[in-house]
Design an enzyme around this catalytic site. Sequence first.
Site, PDB file in Angstrom:
ATOM      1  N   ASP A  72      -9.099  -6.625   3.135  1.00  0.00           N
ATOM      2  CA  ASP A  72      -7.791  -7.087   2.673  1.00  0.00           C
ATOM      3  C   ASP A  72      -7.518  -8.527   3.056  1.00  0.00           C
ATOM      4  O   ASP A  72      -6.591  -9.150   2.529  1.00  0.00           O
ATOM      5  CB  ASP A  72      -6.673  -6.209   3.269  1.00  0.00           C
TER       6      ASP A  72
ATOM      7  N   ASP B 212      -4.407  -3.748   5.511  1.00  0.00           N
ATOM      8  CA  ASP B 212      -4.740  -3.272   6.848  1.00  0.00           C
ATOM      9  C   ASP B 212      -6.226  -3.358   7.180  1.00  0.00           C
ATOM     10  O   ASP B 212      -6.612  -3.172   8.328  1.00  0.00           O
ATOM     11  CB  ASP B 212      -4.270  -1.827   7.043  1.00  0.00           C
TER      12      ASP B 212
ATOM     13  N   ASP C  23       0.839  -1.181   0.000  1.00  0.00           N
ATOM     14  CA  ASP C  23       0.000   0.000   0.000  1.00  0.00           C
ATOM     15  C   ASP C  23       0.878   1.236   0.000  1.00  0.00           C
ATOM     16  O   ASP C  23       1.970   1.240   0.580  1.00  0.00           O
ATOM     17  CB  ASP C  23      -0.899   0.020   1.243  1.00  0.00           C
TER      18      ASP C  23
END
Length: 880
Positions: free
Chosen positions: A609, A605, A330
């Site tokens: 996910d 997170d 990310d």
Amino acid sequence: MTTRTDDEAVELSAWLQKGLSGREAAARLQSDGYNELPSSRGHNLWEIVREVLREPMFLMLLTCGGIYFLMGREHWADAFILLGFVLLIIVITVVQEWRTEHALTALKDLSSPRSLVLRDGQRRRIAGREVVVGDLMWIVEGDRIPADGVVRQALNLSVDESLLTGESLPVRKQSVAGPCERSRPGGEDLPLVFAGTLVTQGQGVVEVVATGLGSELGKIGKSLLELTPEITPLQRETGRLVTIMALVGLTLCVLLVVVYGVTRGNTPAAWQQGVLAGIATAMAILPEEFPVILTIFLAFGAWRIAQKQVLTRRMPAIETLGAATVLCVDKTGTLTQNRMSVRQLWSCQTGTGCDCTLSDLADLPEPFHLLIEYGILAGKQDPFDPMEKALKALGTARLEKTEHLHPDWRMLHEYPLSRHLLALSQVWGSAGGGQRVVAAKGAPEAIADLCHLNPVQMAWMERQVVAMAAQGLRILGVARSLVPEEGELPADQHSLDFEWLGLVGLEDPVQAEVPAAIAECYRAGLRVIMITGDYPGTACNIARQIGLAATERVITGPELTAMDDAALAARIAQVNIFARVVPEQKLRIVNALKANGQIVAMTGDGVNDAPALKAAHIGIAMGGRGTDVAREAADLVLLDDDFASIVRAVRLGRRIYDNIRKAIAYVLAVHVPIIGLAMTPILILDMPLLLLPVHIVFLEMIIDPACSIIFEAEPEEPGIMDRPPRSPQEHLFSLEAVGLSLLQGMVVLGVLWTIFWLGRSWGHSENAVRAGVFTAMVVSNLCLILTNRSWQRTLFAILRVPNPAVVWVMGGVAFFLTLVLSVPFWSELFHFDPMHGSDLVACLVAGIVGILWFEVLKAVRGGKGSGHRSGEAEARLLHS
């Protein structure tokens, strides 16, 4: 949120602003204990001793001791020395077991869930085990609730209670102001939440009413989030090898006993000696060090990685780290600092739009006041989100003396963000009444959809979004709507009549260590893919700052949706940037990379996910901002949310795998001369027994610490991150490496045979020859340790690499060898006669000579390279 009286609301509001004091919390923790359930404890002393005595090696030692006792009083000293070694090895095993348990306990403590509580009027994130009764605890979507509690505030709160009830559907929760009677889990609209359950939607504030064994989960008696040892592929592979070699050793033991007894006259004494010789051979063949190596290396590897801010939840991840070929990360909070500040504003109130950059402005121009005002009203009053914090900070600094701040307004309703519309709206009412105000913020295209912009306005917005995104800014659209005081609010925010106010550009600086970490990844053959919900322009700008490759190629979320799996698998080989991606699409990215044969590490997170983290070969959850669901699905937890920590973990993973191979290479090499010396006298009629069980135990006292201490603590090889990832299909050891290890042992065995025949030809006694062979064997053992510390660097280079464990082990061995050779009592126990000084020097030199050929080979193969080229050569040698 449920309705409550004004007095109740005022009292609750005051209480929610303070929470427990630190002193109160400490007192309750002292009286009630930690918020945890009984879990399996580490082995106590007697359990460890019992397990040690079940090991084949120790059963053989005890058998040998019993035989010595049966052979008469003159052999009792041998029996006692063997039993003494058993006690000494038990002590060493207890220490190793304690160190391993200590490392695993430390990891287990790190893996406990985190909780956000209010202490002394401040929000603090603490370990879930430190939550106490009376704490005020914030829960949000994705959290695993650590304790039973009463919901005091709730917003669209739903909880999955299937762990306690077996019902798969989440249940709604409501808040209550006053006392609440505890009830069992299950049922809609109850104001109670329970330990172990999962927040699936919304958020809330909970007053903790029960912890630990007092919770509903405690009554059931289940324990959660335990870090349990797992059987790894390495352990399975070596387990099969140990089983095969143990069967071979026991079979040879029986055969050799029979051969020795029959060929030595078939007398009781011959059979006694034959049993001792057979047991010595079995002890020499049995590779009991392999399980020790894997257990200690993986446990301490996980502990070492935790020191680099990466928690290992599943041991196989340590093995897989060295094989990873792609890191999918990310952008926000991993590559960037996740500390936002407002950098640029664009207002459409002037008709054609105008913008301002805030870095050099002391005062905010008037056209932008309304934009900031409604940007703040669209967020939380006490924000936690970095972008909302940035807007609030700007408003407090620039709007403090204007009419645009409304501390007396109260929020009436919230339209939350959804996957279908990336915008949220909040409805506000003033204390004096009048029309209600709705503030909305979100993705620019979502705000444009809410405002029903015409083509000209859309063109203005798109041009400005592209310009701001090209500067690497995160962009929010802001809008407002005015609603009459009377009447029901619509169920959907899309039904409101919104007015577009403009755009807010926020900056999230790149973390300082990231560019160097990206460069290190590329040197190590690791591809890095950045995944973000931001615009392509923003993503490309950040990619250029961090040094990401192929920044001109981007796949967006809508493009990803339109592709089939085959098209994605084809395009993903050339694309390193994914923009405007929603969490659910990460799973497709992982599967596409896996379809191309990549070994994928994925960060995440959020709740959504979790599927991608499970599907990836290595799932990495964020420890700071990540949800408990993501952490539970992950193999590793990034405690500091720093990309550089991932790269450090990969480096450590490669070091751990390399050191395991070095340790096993040494074990294979050192067992060859032990086996040879144990078997040769049985096969040659006029040759006495050279190695008795006491000698093999002494050698094991060197081998075990070398495997579990020296090689585990061995520093990484030069250039460890300058070689490509290993293939996950390759075996622990290549044929070439096995051959070289066995050849090392055979050369040492040849040297020892030479010493034996020279000693016999010079007329030395049997015990003197045995002492010389044993001394050379010990010296050769130490030299094998040194030379196997690196298969590329020569001994002179190895000695310059610090490893304190080498000094301690070798110093201890030298002391005990001197004791055995020089003190008559010990010499008699080992069946040694005194050695002449020249013989002792000859044995010491012979022990060193046994490894010279391998040092020459290393010099020839690696002499032309140094640095990372040396590391590459070693990798080829060990990994081929």
